[in-house]
Write a protein that holds these residues in place. Structure first.
Motif, PDB file in Angstrom:
ATOM      1  N   GLU A 177     -40.140  23.195  28.552  1.00  0.00           N
ATOM      2  CA  GLU A 177     -39.119  22.368  29.181  1.00  0.00           C
ATOM      3  C   GLU A 177     -37.969  23.233  29.689  1.00  0.00           C
ATOM      4  O   GLU A 177     -37.530  24.161  29.022  1.00  0.00           O
ATOM      5  CB  GLU A 177     -38.578  21.344  28.180  1.00  0.00           C
ATOM      6  N   ARG A 178     -37.490  22.917  30.897  1.00  0.00           N
ATOM      7  CA  ARG A 178     -36.325  23.630  31.412  1.00  0.00           C
ATOM      8  C   ARG A 178     -35.114  23.390  30.515  1.00  0.00           C
ATOM      9  O   ARG A 178     -34.350  24.315  30.243  1.00  0.00           O
ATOM     10  CB  ARG A 178     -36.040  23.189  32.847  1.00  0.00           C
ATOM     11  N   GLU A 179     -34.941  22.176  30.079  1.00  0.00           N
ATOM     12  CA  GLU A 179     -33.912  21.888  29.079  1.00  0.00           C
ATOM     13  C   GLU A 179     -34.525  22.170  27.706  1.00  0.00           C
ATOM     14  O   GLU A 179     -34.858  21.274  26.938  1.00  0.00           O
ATOM     15  CB  GLU A 179     -33.451  20.431  29.214  1.00  0.00           C
ATOM     16  N   TRP A 180     -34.643  23.453  27.396  1.00  0.00           N
ATOM     17  CA  TRP A 180     -35.463  23.904  26.278  1.00  0.00           C
ATOM     18  C   TRP A 180     -34.957  23.408  24.930  1.00  0.00           C
ATOM     19  O   TRP A 180     -35.720  23.302  23.971  1.00  0.00           O
ATOM     20  CB  TRP A 180     -35.543  25.438  26.281  1.00  0.00           C
ATOM     21  N   TRP A 181     -33.680  23.098  24.834  1.00  0.00           N
ATOM     22  CA  TRP A 181     -33.107  22.634  23.571  1.00  0.00           C
ATOM     23  C   TRP A 181     -33.571  21.220  23.201  1.00  0.00           C
ATOM     24  O   TRP A 181     -33.301  20.747  22.103  1.00  0.00           O
ATOM     25  CB  TRP A 181     -31.586  22.691  23.640  1.00  0.00           C
ATOM     26  N   THR A 182     -34.284  20.551  24.124  1.00  0.00           N
ATOM     27  CA  THR A 182     -34.764  19.189  23.845  1.00  0.00           C
ATOM     28  C   THR A 182     -36.176  19.179  23.275  1.00  0.00           C
ATOM     29  O   THR A 182     -36.689  18.107  22.941  1.00  0.00           O
ATOM     30  CB  THR A 182     -34.758  18.351  25.136  1.00  0.00           C
ATOM     31  N   HIS A 183     -36.808  20.352  23.169  1.00  0.00           N
ATOM     32  CA  HIS A 183     -38.198  20.419  22.707  1.00  0.00           C
ATOM     33  C   HIS A 183     -38.344  21.609  21.769  1.00  0.00           C
ATOM     34  O   HIS A 183     -38.000  22.734  22.123  1.00  0.00           O
ATOM     35  CB  HIS A 183     -39.151  20.560  23.905  1.00  0.00           C
ATOM     36  N   GLN A 184     -38.854  21.361  20.578  1.00  0.00           N
ATOM     37  CA  GLN A 184     -38.908  22.410  19.556  1.00  0.00           C
ATOM     38  C   GLN A 184     -39.736  23.614  20.010  1.00  0.00           C
ATOM     39  O   GLN A 184     -39.331  24.762  19.836  1.00  0.00           O
ATOM     40  CB  GLN A 184     -39.481  21.846  18.256  1.00  0.00           C
ATOM     41  N   GLY A 185     -40.914  23.360  20.598  1.00  0.00           N
ATOM     42  CA  GLY A 185     -41.758  24.460  21.045  1.00  0.00           C
ATOM     43  C   GLY A 185     -41.099  25.293  22.124  1.00  0.00           C
ATOM     44  O   GLY A 185     -41.192  26.524  22.135  1.00  0.00           O
ATOM     45  N   SER A 186     -40.406  24.627  23.059  1.00  0.00           N
ATOM     46  CA  SER A 186     -39.709  25.351  24.123  1.00  0.00           C
ATOM     47  C   SER A 186     -38.551  26.166  23.557  1.00  0.00           C
ATOM     48  O   SER A 186     -38.299  27.298  23.995  1.00  0.00           O
ATOM     49  CB  SER A 186     -39.198  24.367  25.177  1.00  0.00           C
ATOM     50  N   ALA A 187     -37.829  25.607  22.593  1.00  0.00           N
ATOM     51  CA  ALA A 187     -36.720  26.329  21.977  1.00  0.00           C
ATOM     52  C   ALA A 187     -37.223  27.590  21.271  1.00  0.00           C
ATOM     53  O   ALA A 187     -36.629  28.669  21.390  1.00  0.00           O
ATOM     54  CB  ALA A 187     -35.996  25.418  20.988  1.00  0.00           C
ATOM     55  N   LYS A 188     -38.309  27.451  20.551  1.00  0.00           N
ATOM     56  CA  LYS A 188     -38.899  28.616  19.875  1.00  0.00           C
ATOM     57  C   LYS A 188     -39.324  29.674  20.886  1.00  0.00           C
ATOM     58  O   LYS A 188     -39.093  30.870  20.689  1.00  0.00           O
ATOM     59  CB  LYS A 188     -40.094  28.167  19.033  1.00  0.00           C
ATOM     60  N   ALA A 189     -39.934  29.232  22.003  1.00  0.00           N
ATOM     61  CA  ALA A 189     -40.394  30.167  23.030  1.00  0.00           C
ATOM     62  C   ALA A 189     -39.225  30.910  23.659  1.00  0.00           C
ATOM     63  O   ALA A 189     -39.308  32.123  23.914  1.00  0.00           O
ATOM     64  CB  ALA A 189     -41.185  29.417  24.103  1.00  0.00           C
ATOM     65  N   VAL A 190     -38.102  30.215  23.910  1.00  0.00           N
ATOM     66  CA  VAL A 190     -36.938  30.849  24.532  1.00  0.00           C
ATOM     67  C   VAL A 190     -36.330  31.893  23.605  1.00  0.00           C
ATOM     68  O   VAL A 190     -36.026  33.019  24.025  1.00  0.00           O
ATOM     69  CB  VAL A 190     -35.897  29.787  24.927  1.00  0.00           C
ATOM     70  N   VAL A 191     -36.142  31.526  22.332  1.00  0.00           N
ATOM     71  CA  VAL A 191     -35.544  32.477  21.384  1.00  0.00           C
ATOM     72  C   VAL A 191     -36.401  33.730  21.264  1.00  0.00           C
ATOM     73  O   VAL A 191     -35.901  34.855  21.304  1.00  0.00           O
ATOM     74  CB  VAL A 191     -35.361  31.801  20.010  1.00  0.00           C
ATOM     75  N   LEU A 192     -37.712  33.552  21.140  1.00  0.00           N
ATOM     76  CA  LEU A 192     -38.614  34.693  21.011  1.00  0.00           C
ATOM     77  C   LEU A 192     -38.636  35.533  22.285  1.00  0.00           C
ATOM     78  O   LEU A 192     -38.590  36.771  22.241  1.00  0.00           O
ATOM     79  CB  LEU A 192     -40.019  34.192  20.677  1.00  0.00           C
ATOM     80  N   GLU A 193     -38.685  34.870  23.437  1.00  0.00           N
ATOM     81  CA  GLU A 193     -38.780  35.598  24.701  1.00  0.00           C
ATOM     82  C   GLU A 193     -37.495  36.352  25.015  1.00  0.00           C
ATOM     83  O   GLU A 193     -37.535  37.467  25.555  1.00  0.00           O
ATOM     84  CB  GLU A 193     -39.128  34.643  25.836  1.00  0.00           C
ATOM     85  N   LEU A 194     -36.333  35.776  24.695  1.00  0.00           N
ATOM     86  CA  LEU A 194     -35.073  36.487  24.929  1.00  0.00           C
ATOM     87  C   LEU A 194     -34.997  37.751  24.078  1.00  0.00           C
ATOM     88  O   LEU A 194     -34.517  38.794  24.538  1.00  0.00           O
ATOM     89  CB  LEU A 194     -33.887  35.569  24.632  1.00  0.00           C
ATOM     90  N   ALA A 195     -35.488  37.675  22.843  1.00  0.00           N
ATOM     91  CA  ALA A 195     -35.518  38.866  21.993  1.00  0.00           C
ATOM     92  C   ALA A 195     -36.456  39.917  22.581  1.00  0.00           C
ATOM     93  O   ALA A 195     -36.145  41.115  22.589  1.00  0.00           O
ATOM     94  CB  ALA A 195     -35.965  38.482  20.584  1.00  0.00           C
ATOM     95  N   LYS A 196     -37.595  39.484  23.099  1.00  0.00           N
ATOM     96  CA  LYS A 196     -38.544  40.425  23.697  1.00  0.00           C
ATOM     97  C   LYS A 196     -37.996  41.006  25.002  1.00  0.00           C
ATOM     98  O   LYS A 196     -38.262  42.161  25.339  1.00  0.00           O
ATOM     99  CB  LYS A 196     -39.881  39.734  23.932  1.00  0.00           C
TER     100      LYS A 196
END
Length: 258
Positions: A177-196
């Protein structure tokens, strides 16, 4: 005088830190938009399905079955057996075997599946191994990965494959989801990808091989792929069994010379 200069420096430092925090907050808040790199699929010379979620292979097979490219490449990522599950007798397949199985089940012929690399630990290492396995005449590549991974993957592949055209085709089977904070899987993906992303640009990529070390040549990769395709064909023939000839009645009824 010194005190005033020091105070001015502190104010400038504070303003710079505030601006940096605002910029960082903007990047994080808009990550759902800029992390995903998406192009319209078009005819190409090869498809590469990057390591990760096995569902990516489904989209890679769909692109192949649309006739967009003659071959699908999948890498051999680093394998860390999920012990103690394997010791209990539970299935612990390697990821490339799972992806290859998905491609075959979807209808991709064995001879169209290309394996490359060995124990690849990062996107950078995967891109370098893919560059070694790709024949020089292949100029346009369809790249299948997750939406959140597509921006960084494009950057890594562009460095490893200068002069090639990369068409990013993120899988639709991984929700992002573009609004990643509204979906748990998207939020996890963003946090992990920003670290990478930070690791990719500021640190050193994780590796199992030294830079420039050739884990396999193009000829070795092609020979192994041909061997696996022949093994698949033999397995399929054994499963189907020998072709049955005509029955005695049918043979008697058949005209001579037919």
């Amino acid at each position: 005088m010194i005190g005033q200069a020091f105070g001015a420096l502190l104010k400038l430092w504070g303003a710079a830190c505030l601006l940096a925090l605002v910029a960082l907050a903007g990047l994080v808040g808009t990550a759902g938009w800029w992390l995903a790199a998406t192009d319209a699929p078009r005819p190409a010379d090869a498809i590469v399905v990057l390591a990760g979620d096995v569902r990516r292979a489904v989209h890679g097979a769909d692109l192949y079955l649309e006739g967009l490219a003659p071959a699908v490449y999948i890498g051999r990522p680093f394998y860390d057996p999920p012990e103690p599950l394997c010791s209990l007798g539970l299935p612990c397949p390697r990821q490339e075997d799972q992806m290859r199985g998905v491609l075959l089940l979807k209808g991709v012929p064995p001879e169209a599946v290309r394996l490359y690399g060995d124990e690849l630990l990062s996107t950078v290492e995967e891109a370098e191994a893919f560059a070694r396995a790709l024949p020089p005449e292949a100029k346009t590549i369809l790249v299948v990965t997750s939406p959140s991974h597509s921006r960084r993957a494009k950057s890594a592949l562009a460095r490893a494959l200068p002069g090639r055209e990369l068409v990013m085709c993120p899988t639709p089977h991984e929700r992002f989801e573009r609004e990643w904070w509204t979906h748990q899987g998207s939020a996890k993906a963003v946090v992990l990808e920003l670290a990478k992303f930070a690791q990719y640009y500021l640190g050193q990529p994780f590796r199992t091989h030294q830079p420039g070390e050739r884990t396999e040549s193009l000829a070795d990769s092609q020979a192994e792929n041909q061997t696996e395709a022949r093994a698949d064909a033999q397995t399929q023939n054994q499963t189907e069994g020998p072709a049955k000839g005509p029955t005695e009645g049918q043979a008697a009824a058949s005209p001579a010379g037919k």
